[in-house]
Write a protein that holds these residues in place. Structure first.
Motif, PDB file in Angstrom:
ATOM      1  N   ILE A 116      72.171  70.525   0.828  1.00 49.50           N
ATOM      2  CA  ILE A 116      72.350  71.396  -0.681  1.00 49.50           C
ATOM      3  C   ILE A 116      71.518  72.596  -0.788  1.00 49.50           C
ATOM      4  O   ILE A 116      71.945  73.714  -1.273  1.00 49.50           O
ATOM      5  N   ASP A 152      67.601  74.678  -6.894  1.00 51.94           N
ATOM      6  CA  ASP A 152      68.227  75.615  -6.174  1.00 51.94           C
ATOM      7  C   ASP A 152      68.431  76.832  -7.343  1.00 51.94           C
ATOM      8  O   ASP A 152      68.179  77.932  -6.830  1.00 51.94           O
ATOM      9  N   ARG A 153      68.271  76.516  -8.679  1.00 53.15           N
ATOM     10  CA  ARG A 153      68.216  77.576  -9.409  1.00 53.15           C
ATOM     11  C   ARG A 153      66.870  78.397  -9.197  1.00 53.15           C
ATOM     12  O   ARG A 153      66.850  79.844  -9.305  1.00 53.15           O
ATOM     13  N   THR A 192      74.399  84.144   2.493  1.00 51.10           N
ATOM     14  CA  THR A 192      73.592  83.243   2.017  1.00 51.10           C
ATOM     15  C   THR A 192      74.369  82.312   1.078  1.00 51.10           C
ATOM     16  O   THR A 192      75.169  82.721   0.412  1.00 51.10           O
ATOM     17  N   PRO A 193      73.536  81.253   1.003  1.00 51.87           N
ATOM     18  CA  PRO A 193      74.060  80.223  -0.057  1.00 51.87           C
ATOM     19  C   PRO A 193      74.007  80.935  -1.490  1.00 51.87           C
ATOM     20  O   PRO A 193      73.249  81.587  -1.655  1.00 51.87           O
ATOM     21  N   VAL A 194      75.093  80.508  -2.307  1.00 52.95           N
ATOM     22  CA  VAL A 194      75.053  80.901  -3.781  1.00 52.95           C
ATOM     23  C   VAL A 194      74.328  79.929  -4.483  1.00 52.95           C
ATOM     24  O   VAL A 194      75.010  78.550  -4.532  1.00 52.95           O
ATOM     25  N   ARG A 195      73.188  80.465  -5.147  1.00 50.18           N
ATOM     26  CA  ARG A 195      72.398  79.316  -5.865  1.00 50.18           C
ATOM     27  C   ARG A 195      73.039  79.380  -7.280  1.00 50.18           C
ATOM     28  O   ARG A 195      73.551  79.968  -7.832  1.00 50.18           O
ATOM     29  N   GLN A 198      73.775  81.620 -10.043  1.00 54.04           N
ATOM     30  CA  GLN A 198      73.990  82.986  -9.545  1.00 54.04           C
ATOM     31  C   GLN A 198      75.637  83.220  -9.582  1.00 54.04           C
ATOM     32  O   GLN A 198      76.137  82.234  -9.700  1.00 54.04           O
ATOM     33  N   ALA A 245      76.550  76.331  -4.951  1.00 48.98           N
ATOM     34  CA  ALA A 245      75.973  75.458  -5.600  1.00 48.98           C
ATOM     35  C   ALA A 245      76.465  75.201  -7.077  1.00 48.98           C
ATOM     36  O   ALA A 245      77.292  75.822  -7.510  1.00 48.98           O
ATOM     37  N   ILE A 285      65.358  78.847  -6.416  1.00 51.44           N
ATOM     38  CA  ILE A 285      65.304  79.455  -5.145  1.00 51.44           C
ATOM     39  C   ILE A 285      66.137  80.698  -5.254  1.00 51.44           C
ATOM     40  O   ILE A 285      65.706  81.850  -4.866  1.00 51.44           O
ATOM     41  N   GLY A 286      66.893  80.791  -5.932  1.00 57.07           N
ATOM     42  CA  GLY A 286      67.843  81.927  -6.612  1.00 57.07           C
ATOM     43  C   GLY A 286      66.972  83.077  -6.975  1.00 57.07           C
ATOM     44  O   GLY A 286      66.751  84.243  -6.883  1.00 57.07           O
ATOM     45  N   SER A 296      69.794  73.913   1.673  1.00 60.32           N
ATOM     46  CA  SER A 296      69.768  74.885   3.126  1.00 60.32           C
ATOM     47  C   SER A 296      68.345  75.787   3.180  1.00 60.32           C
ATOM     48  O   SER A 296      68.560  76.709   3.538  1.00 60.32           O
TER      49      SER A 296
END
Lengths: 271, 237
Positions: free
Chosen positions: A200, A153-154, B136-139, B142, B158, A156-157, A202
């Protein structure tokens, strides 16, 4: 039109290098002109997985620094003539890669190949951000466990912030590849299941690579699993993932090993 | 257990302020002369106003920075922080290095400048209101921050991600990270989410972590609000 794909994860040991080799081999088998680039300077492994470790003379760093020509450093695979490797250096570290040098080399590779797969080092530091910098698409390799998913997830950010495309305000295609998946353990709740991971993160799913001894056996032999045992569950999963990467629409299934009667009756051997 | 015996949590409040950023350009002597001319035109402009010194355009030594700050103080400009310099180049006694500043909108600056002329003895500028919608999803890693109202996230937040609002926080997805509403002290702010798996909820400095959120509220749509000194959480379904 050449496509630069970064294979990344954040967390180490989830299967980035195996995936780079697996997808690269599968794409090359379908006739695409492929180069796999090892960005893990100092801890190179991709050459081992591809069985090319004794053929490395010049490496990525040499080309970035202008010591060697790209042609001198590229290693053509002995089994697949459309598959090439640009190896990392084992003796230098990531600081030896310069932004401009990497940009120049990627530009040169774009003019020669259909697919440029960048094997990212673990972490979120410079090595990983350099590997993703020029990507048009990303394959995020995730194990079905919480720490791996969080690290993905990190990453992807970062893909949405630190790539050239993101800085130009464009999107980069992002795909999730779940590796080391064990349906039995997921059913027992010892692993996250696929829908949890996708909910989670997405993002769309590129494929599910089952946990398999074939993968380990193949990397020890220096032959990607796709070539070593094309009928194995892991090989079939990589072949399907590569087809999806090329834009084909295929339903994602969990390929399973063909089990003998003994296993059917008594379940799998304990790992 | 009596409620008085519960340890009272320490309150941490985030607060953001509008500060002027001064960016000297070499030669410094000429820049100071220009500054003097500007001060002559509108005296009292900088009195009582926080200012940040942006050294990005300069390469000053430690002693030169200290001298520059003295010069500014002689002009009643108090430097609260330094931007664009390495912390290692600043000696003790100098203001701290600030990072991740963002330019204020023209409107905000104009309003503060107007106030400065109207009443030189400053009072906190009123927040502009406006909600921030994130599609958007917050990763993980962030932070979404709105100092001027609500934050609405259409997607999940997240683990390890953070949503901070001076107003309320609305999450139309799973809240796994942290949500901080009323970050500037608004005790009327609330937190709403479609599924609660949060690491931390905070309203106006009062917070509750995973460990003190009732387990029967987890994985459910909830709202959280302040009742006096207590944060209450209730399911919405």
């Amino acid at each position: 039109m050449a496509k630069v794909v970064v294979v990344t994860s954040g967390k180490g040991g989830v299967g980035k290098t195996t995936t780079t080799a697996g997808l690269g081999t599968a794409l090359a088998q379908s006739g695409q002109n492929v180069v796999v680039v090892d960005f893990d300077v100092g801890l190179r492994n991709l050459d081992l997985v591809l069985g090319a470790e004794r053929r490395v003379v010049f490496d990525f760093i040499n080309v970035v620094q202008g010591v060697a020509k790209l042609q001198q450093a590229l290693i053509r695979d002995k089994r697949l003539e459309t598959l090439h490797l640009l190896p990392a250096s084992q003796t230098r570290d990531k600081d030896a890669l310069t932004d401009d040098g990497v940009a120049r080399v990627i530009g040169e590779l774009r003019s020669r190949f259909d697919w440029i797969l960048c094997d990212s080092p673990a972490g979120i530091e410079r090595g990983a951000t350099l590997a993703m910098r020029h990507a048009d698409a990303a394959v995020i390799v995730t194990n079905p466990e919480v720490s791996s998913v969080r690290d993905s997830d990190r990453i992807i950010g970062l893909l949405d912030a630190k790539t050239e495309r993101a800085e130009r305000g464009e999107k980069i295609d992002k795909h999730i590849l779940i590796t080391r998946f064990d349906p039995n353990r997921a059913a027992r709740g010892e692993m996250l299941n696929i829908s949890d991971v996708l909910e989670i993160l997405s993002l769309p799913l590129l494929g599910i690579i089952p946990e398999s001894e074939e993968v380990l056996r193949a990397s020890n032999l220096g032959t990607p699993v796709v070539l070593n045992n094309p009928a194995s569950a892991a090989a079939r999963a990589y072949l399907e993932a590569a087809r999806r990467l090329m834009g084909e629409e295929l339903n994602v299934t969990v390929p399973s090993e063909k089990r003998g009667l003994f296993n059917k009756l008594f379940g799998r051997r304990a790992a | 257990m009596e409620s008085e015996t519960r340890p009272r949590p320490v309150r941490f409040r985030g607060r953001s302020y509008l500060a002027f950023s001064l960016a000297p350009e070499p030669p410094i002597a000429d820049w100071l002369a220009d500054l003097d001319a500007a001060i002559d035109r509108s005296s009292g402009f900088f009195v009582g106003r926080p200012a940040v010194l942006d050294l990005g355009n300069t390469a000053l030594s430690q002693s030169a920075i200290a001298l520059l700050i003295q010069e500014l103080e002689a002009r009643h400009i108090r430097i609260m922080g330094i931007e664009g310099a390495e912390a290692a180049n600043l000696g003790p006694g100098l203001p701290p290095v600030l990072v991740s500043g963002r330019p204020a909108s023209g409107g905000e600056l104009a309003r503060v400048a107007q106030e400065a002329q109207d009443k030189p003895a400053s009072k906190p500028a009123e927040q502009q209101s406006g909600s921030l919608v994130v599609d958007t999803p917050v990763r993980s890693g962030q932070t979404i921050y709105n100092s001027a109202g609500d934050v609405v996230v259409v997607g999940s937040v997240a683990w390890g991600a953070e949503v901070v609002a001076s107003g309320s926080v609305h999450i139309y997805g799973v809240l796994r990270g942290r949500a901080l509403a009323g970050a500037t002290g608004n005790t009327k702010a609330r937190i709403f989410c479609r599924k609660l798996e949060a690491e931390l909820l905070a309203i106006a400095g009062y917070y509750r972590t995973v460990d003190d959120i009732e387990s029967n509220l987890r994985n459910r749509p909830v709202q959280a609000w302040l009742d006096g000194n207590a944060m209450l959480i209730a399911a919405l379904d």
